[in-house]
Design a protein around this motif. Structure first.
Motif, PDB file in Angstrom:
ATOM      1  N   ARG A 116      96.291 104.101 -37.218  1.00 56.98           N
ATOM      2  CA  ARG A 116      97.296 102.820 -36.980  1.00 56.98           C
ATOM      3  C   ARG A 116      98.077 102.488 -38.294  1.00 56.98           C
ATOM      4  O   ARG A 116      98.859 101.523 -38.307  1.00 56.98           O
ATOM      5  CB  ARG A 116      97.295 102.010 -35.994  1.00 56.98           C
ATOM      6  CG  ARG A 116      96.541 102.917 -34.577  1.00 56.98           C
ATOM      7  CD  ARG A 116      96.191 101.758 -33.676  1.00 56.98           C
ATOM      8  NE  ARG A 116      97.405 101.110 -32.938  1.00 56.98           N
ATOM      9  CZ  ARG A 116      96.993 100.310 -31.989  1.00 56.98           C
ATOM     10  NH1 ARG A 116      96.068  99.892 -31.635  1.00 56.98           N
ATOM     11  NH2 ARG A 116      98.226  99.651 -31.469  1.00 56.98           N
ATOM     12  N   GLY A 117      97.103 102.424 -39.447  1.00 56.23           N
ATOM     13  CA  GLY A 117      97.524 101.849 -40.657  1.00 56.23           C
ATOM     14  C   GLY A 117      96.490 101.836 -41.826  1.00 56.23           C
ATOM     15  O   GLY A 117      95.340 102.483 -41.704  1.00 56.23           O
ATOM     16  N   GLU A 118      96.708 100.945 -42.519  1.00 53.24           N
ATOM     17  CA  GLU A 118      95.809 101.006 -43.682  1.00 53.24           C
ATOM     18  C   GLU A 118      94.845  99.650 -43.822  1.00 53.24           C
ATOM     19  O   GLU A 118      95.859  98.569 -43.876  1.00 53.24           O
ATOM     20  CB  GLU A 118      96.390 101.265 -44.969  1.00 53.24           C
ATOM     21  CG  GLU A 118      95.344 101.486 -46.311  1.00 53.24           C
ATOM     22  CD  GLU A 118      95.905 102.013 -47.569  1.00 53.24           C
ATOM     23  OE1 GLU A 118      95.320 102.390 -48.510  1.00 53.24           O
ATOM     24  OE2 GLU A 118      97.299 101.929 -47.698  1.00 53.24           O
ATOM     25  N   LEU A 119      93.806  99.461 -43.789  1.00 54.18           N
ATOM     26  CA  LEU A 119      92.913  98.135 -43.711  1.00 54.18           C
ATOM     27  C   LEU A 119      92.920  97.657 -45.066  1.00 54.18           C
ATOM     28  O   LEU A 119      92.915  98.277 -46.001  1.00 54.18           O
ATOM     29  CB  LEU A 119      91.692  98.330 -42.978  1.00 54.18           C
ATOM     30  CG  LEU A 119      91.561  99.100 -41.479  1.00 54.18           C
ATOM     31  CD1 LEU A 119      90.271  99.320 -41.109  1.00 54.18           C
ATOM     32  CD2 LEU A 119      92.133  97.868 -40.475  1.00 54.18           C
ATOM     33  N   PHE A 120      92.954  96.345 -45.055  1.00 54.37           N
ATOM     34  CA  PHE A 120      92.339  95.340 -46.229  1.00 54.37           C
ATOM     35  C   PHE A 120      91.047  95.078 -46.161  1.00 54.37           C
ATOM     36  O   PHE A 120      90.506  94.576 -47.096  1.00 54.37           O
ATOM     37  CB  PHE A 120      93.269  94.065 -46.061  1.00 54.37           C
ATOM     38  CG  PHE A 120      94.629  94.346 -46.316  1.00 54.37           C
ATOM     39  CD1 PHE A 120      95.258  95.480 -46.981  1.00 54.37           C
ATOM     40  CD2 PHE A 120      95.633  93.562 -45.683  1.00 54.37           C
ATOM     41  CE1 PHE A 120      96.662  95.647 -47.055  1.00 54.37           C
ATOM     42  CE2 PHE A 120      97.156  93.648 -45.693  1.00 54.37           C
ATOM     43  CZ  PHE A 120      97.579  94.554 -46.253  1.00 54.37           C
TER      44      PHE A 120
ATOM     45  N   ALA B   9     100.444  98.241 -41.219  1.00 56.88           N
ATOM     46  CA  ALA B   9     100.545  99.259 -40.122  1.00 56.88           C
ATOM     47  C   ALA B   9     101.532 100.369 -40.597  1.00 56.88           C
ATOM     48  O   ALA B   9     102.385 100.337 -41.690  1.00 56.88           O
ATOM     49  CB  ALA B   9     101.302  98.405 -39.095  1.00 56.88           C
ATOM     50  N   ASN B  10     101.391 101.590 -39.928  1.00 57.13           N
ATOM     51  CA  ASN B  10     102.205 102.576 -40.417  1.00 57.13           C
ATOM     52  C   ASN B  10     103.633 102.709 -39.729  1.00 57.13           C
ATOM     53  O   ASN B  10     104.242 103.720 -39.551  1.00 57.13           O
ATOM     54  CB  ASN B  10     101.491 104.103 -40.216  1.00 57.13           C
ATOM     55  CG  ASN B  10     100.902 104.309 -38.958  1.00 57.13           C
ATOM     56  OD1 ASN B  10     101.136 103.635 -37.904  1.00 57.13           O
ATOM     57  ND2 ASN B  10      99.873 105.117 -38.745  1.00 57.13           N
TER      58      ASN B  10
ATOM     59  N   ILE C 107      79.871 106.912 -39.378  1.00 53.44           N
ATOM     60  CA  ILE C 107      81.211 106.841 -39.403  1.00 53.44           C
ATOM     61  C   ILE C 107      81.569 106.737 -40.891  1.00 53.44           C
ATOM     62  O   ILE C 107      81.058 105.985 -41.614  1.00 53.44           O
ATOM     63  CB  ILE C 107      81.623 105.446 -38.846  1.00 53.44           C
ATOM     64  CG1 ILE C 107      81.456 105.388 -37.264  1.00 53.44           C
ATOM     65  CG2 ILE C 107      83.082 105.078 -38.934  1.00 53.44           C
ATOM     66  CD1 ILE C 107      81.682 104.132 -36.535  1.00 53.44           C
ATOM     67  N   VAL C 108      82.582 107.432 -41.192  1.00 56.30           N
ATOM     68  CA  VAL C 108      83.204 107.730 -42.591  1.00 56.30           C
ATOM     69  C   VAL C 108      84.470 107.126 -42.558  1.00 56.30           C
ATOM     70  O   VAL C 108      85.620 107.623 -42.287  1.00 56.30           O
ATOM     71  CB  VAL C 108      82.992 109.137 -43.206  1.00 56.30           C
ATOM     72  CG1 VAL C 108      83.578 109.023 -44.737  1.00 56.30           C
ATOM     73  CG2 VAL C 108      81.795 109.699 -43.100  1.00 56.30           C
ATOM     74  N   LEU C 109      84.438 106.033 -43.276  1.00 57.61           N
ATOM     75  CA  LEU C 109      85.965 105.099 -43.539  1.00 57.61           C
ATOM     76  C   LEU C 109      86.637 105.112 -44.837  1.00 57.61           C
ATOM     77  O   LEU C 109      85.960 105.678 -45.777  1.00 57.61           O
ATOM     78  CB  LEU C 109      85.793 103.521 -43.281  1.00 57.61           C
ATOM     79  CG  LEU C 109      85.023 103.114 -41.895  1.00 57.61           C
ATOM     80  CD1 LEU C 109      84.722 101.728 -41.860  1.00 57.61           C
ATOM     81  CD2 LEU C 109      86.078 103.535 -40.704  1.00 57.61           C
ATOM     82  N   LYS C 110      87.897 105.090 -44.804  1.00 57.64           N
ATOM     83  CA  LYS C 110      88.473 105.312 -45.842  1.00 57.64           C
ATOM     84  C   LYS C 110      88.379 103.904 -46.631  1.00 57.64           C
ATOM     85  O   LYS C 110      87.887 102.751 -46.161  1.00 57.64           O
ATOM     86  CB  LYS C 110      90.171 105.241 -45.689  1.00 57.64           C
ATOM     87  CG  LYS C 110      90.574 106.484 -44.893  1.00 57.64           C
ATOM     88  CD  LYS C 110      92.083 106.841 -44.748  1.00 57.64           C
ATOM     89  CE  LYS C 110      92.315 107.975 -43.934  1.00 57.64           C
ATOM     90  NZ  LYS C 110      93.978 107.867 -43.462  1.00 57.64           N
ATOM     91  N   ARG C 111      88.568 103.942 -47.932  1.00 65.20           N
ATOM     92  CA  ARG C 111      88.299 102.822 -48.827  1.00 65.20           C
ATOM     93  C   ARG C 111      89.474 101.870 -48.482  1.00 65.20           C
ATOM     94  O   ARG C 111      90.667 102.106 -48.313  1.00 65.20           O
ATOM     95  CB  ARG C 111      88.187 103.037 -50.353  1.00 65.20           C
ATOM     96  CG  ARG C 111      87.859 101.805 -51.121  1.00 65.20           C
ATOM     97  CD  ARG C 111      87.861 102.363 -52.621  1.00 65.20           C
ATOM     98  NE  ARG C 111      86.950 103.535 -53.075  1.00 65.20           N
ATOM     99  CZ  ARG C 111      85.747 103.450 -53.258  1.00 65.20           C
ATOM    100  NH1 ARG C 111      85.202 101.994 -53.438  1.00 65.20           N
ATOM    101  NH2 ARG C 111      84.944 104.297 -53.553  1.00 65.20           N
TER     102      ARG C 111
END
Length: 610
Positions: free
Chosen positions: A506-510, A526-527, A554-558
């Motif tokens: 749903r978007g890119e986290l900070f 958000a996207n 769980i592999v999360l994006k940076r």
């Protein structure tokens, strides 16, 4: 000892401060020493980290039988107020220009100020050892700029010195192979070309501060050039204030400058640059005179701010946990101390609220203040930067800026479209092989939030610089702002890896899992264009039926990391940046999710029924 007073001016990162280092080393003040480091005058931590000069610095060197007072000025447009005020303190300037980049927006600004003050220029073509350096072409560009700015015949006859400040070499020849060790060539030209100050040593005292320093024991310290007479410690003098009133005081301290040191002295005379303490609220442009000979010098104009922000005490749920100074009194005291030394900064309290309107010369100017306060232990929150409007003859006007953009040709179309959406007017386009140089005139509000998008579109290869041009009638047109919405937390607690993984689509986290969040805190971008209320503290439901083999890692994006300036550019008008010594957080002004939805619905209804 005879005196020469010069200022070193240039666009940011063209090598001014490094050149001063080498002039100090080439004189009798310092000798080359690997332990000295670089950028000796940039004593502020932020100056060293960012590689920019923020405050004008003065030093002096002895060369033969001359004392050469040198003022190193900021190159960034946001600190141009420092440049403006020192022009009356010197008799000549070293215009430093990068042998590859050539003339840039701030080159234009600082040179214009020098020519207006009828100062003798010496052109220093620096970094001649760079790959693809083009010293002769750059000299032609400089000459064109002189002509464009209306230089006199005498000013057009400027001497040129070619240097590599980094290598500590100089020459009168553009051929890099003919560079000679040391700065003797430049120092000799300074002695030969820069006129000595024309002053009356025996007349009644006149001294005008152009810069300010501050000391808790003696208050403000005025730094400037003695234009007439002599000044000495413990002598009673008059000060003609900005409003025309006169007050008498005693000179408590008198400082001269030599090398890296501020040196206490007993007396100084006309032509020299000194720092005077004794009047705790002295201001730029006021005149210190001999009692009975009160003659005011022409006032020094201080450039007006163009951008302002709201500073306030932290009102978030995590307030007071991380800061040492969190109360309104502490924050106000700190802001008032800042305006004691930075006359380009204005601070105004908003009624009885714990909020202040802080106005400066640009986003960087204000973000440097914010970062300094954060490092000192202050905790507070700030709004999105906004431009300052003026009214001229009943017409609302906004600031415009001259902007130069250098981009690889492959990004040209995207950049031109983006600048066009921000009401930029293209005035020039020059092709340099695979690079394109674009000159624009653009409203300052079009540059707020621009840098982040610009660097994304150009993948970090774009270069942009700008300087204030003038105020023009404001157009009743909207300027493109951030298109994407944000991910806003709906509750308080610790973010989880499970929730973060679910939100990645749903978007890119900070933020990372395990970060403390609260309702109304912005946790990502958000996207889509609308804001999304999200539960980032949600945990995976436990079940007796679940086997351990189903527990996968769980592999999360940076997380997306941004600088303070990026955050200030990113937020919209209904958002704020929370500043603490340990964290920088984004939040909505209205934290309550239900209340915020009501306000959004009312806003949409109003827009639909206009």
């Amino acid at each position: 000892m005879k005196i020469k007073n010069i200022a070193i001016i240039a666009h940011v990162d063209h090598g001014k401060t490094t050149l001063v280092d080498k002039l100090l080393i080439s004189s009798t003040i310092l000798r080359e020493n690997p332990n000295l480091g670089e950028r000796l005058l940039d004593s502020n931590d932020l100056e060293r980290e960012r590689g920019i000069t923020i405050l004008a610095k003065n030093t002096a060197i002895n060369y033969h039988d001359y004392r050469i007072n040198i003022l190193d000025t900021p190159g960034h447009a946001d600190f141009s107020g420092e440049v403006e005020r020192i022009m009356g303190m010197v008799d000549g300037v070293l215009l430093v220009v990068d042998a590859f980049e050539g003339t840039m927006p701030q080159t234009r600004f600082v040179l214009k100020k020098a020519l207006e003050h009828k100062l003798k220029p010496i052109v220093v073509i620096n970094k001649v050892d760079r790959d693809a350096a083009r010293p002769l072409e750059v000299v032609d560009e400089v000459l064109d700029l002189f002509i464009e700015l209306g230089a006199t015949i005498e000013q057009l006859d400027f001497p040129v010195v070619y240097t590599s400040a980094y290598q500590n070499t100089s020459s009168l020849s553009p051929d890099p192979a003919k560079q000679e060790k040391g700065m003797k060539n430049l120092l000799d030209i300074i002695i030969k070309e820069i006129p000595s100050p024309v002053v009356d040593v025996n007349g009644p005292l006149q001294f005008q501060p152009a810069l300010l320093d501050y000391n808790e024991y003696v208050g403000r310290i005025g730094i400037g050039r003695i234009t007439r007479g002599k000044i000495s410690v413990n002598k009673r003098v008059s000060c003609i204030r900005s409003d025309g009133s006169i007050v008498q005081f005693r000179i408590q301290k008198l400082f001269g400058f030599l090398g890296l040191n501020k040196v206490e002295i007993e007396e100084a005379e006309a032509g020299d640059i000194v720092a005077v303490a004794g009047l705790e609220d002295i201001f730029v442009g006021e005149t210190i005179c001999q009692i009975g000979h009160e003659e005011a010098l022409p006032p020094i104009e201080v450039g007006e701010p163009t951008v302002q922000m709201t500073f306030g005490t932290n009102t978030g749920p995590l307030a007071g946990r991380e800061g040492k100074f969190v109360t309104s009194r502490k924050i106000e005291d700190r802001l008032n101390r800042e305006i004691q030394r930075d006359v380009s900064l204005h601070v105004e309290r908003i009624g009885t609220k714990d909020e202040w309107i802080v106005s400066g010369r640009g986003e960087l100017h204000l973000s440097i203040l914010i970062e300094n306060m954060r490092r000192e232990g202050y905790e507070f929150q700030v709004s999105r930067p906004r431009v300052i409007l003026k009214e001229k003859n009943g017409v609302v006007c906004e600031p415009y800026e001259f902007t130069r953009i250098d981009v690889p040709a492959e990004y040209l179309g995207a950049v031109m479209e983006m600048v066009g959406n921000r009401r930029g007017i293209l005035t020039s386009m020059i092709n340099h092989e695979n690079q394109v140089q674009l000159d624009y005139v653009i409203p300052s509000r079009g540059l707020i939030g621009f840098m982040t998008d610009f660097m994304t579109i150009t993948k970090g290869y774009g270069i942009i610089s700008h300087s204030y041009l003038e105020h023009r009638p404001m157009e009743n047109t909207e300027i493109a702002s951030r298109k994407a919405g944000v991910l806003v937390s709906i509750n308080q607690g610790l973010s989880t890896g499970y929730a973060s993984a679910a939100l990645e689509e749903r978007g890119e986290l900070f933020i990372e899992p395990g970060t403390e969040v609260y309702e109304g805190m912005i946790v990502g971008v958000a996207n889509r264009e609308e804001d999304l209320a999200v539960n980032i503290t949600k945990e995976k439901q436990q079940s007796n039926m679940r086997s351990s083999t189903k527990d996968t890692t769980i592999v999360l994006k940076r997380p997306k990391k941004m600088s303070l300036e990026n955050y200030l550019e990113f937020i919209n008008d209904d958002e704020m940046v929370e500043i603490t010594p340990l964290n920088i957080r984004l939040r909505k002004k209205v934290l309550d999710t239900t209340e915020r939805k009501k306000m959004d619905s009312q806003k949409k209804w109003s827009e639909t029924n206009k």
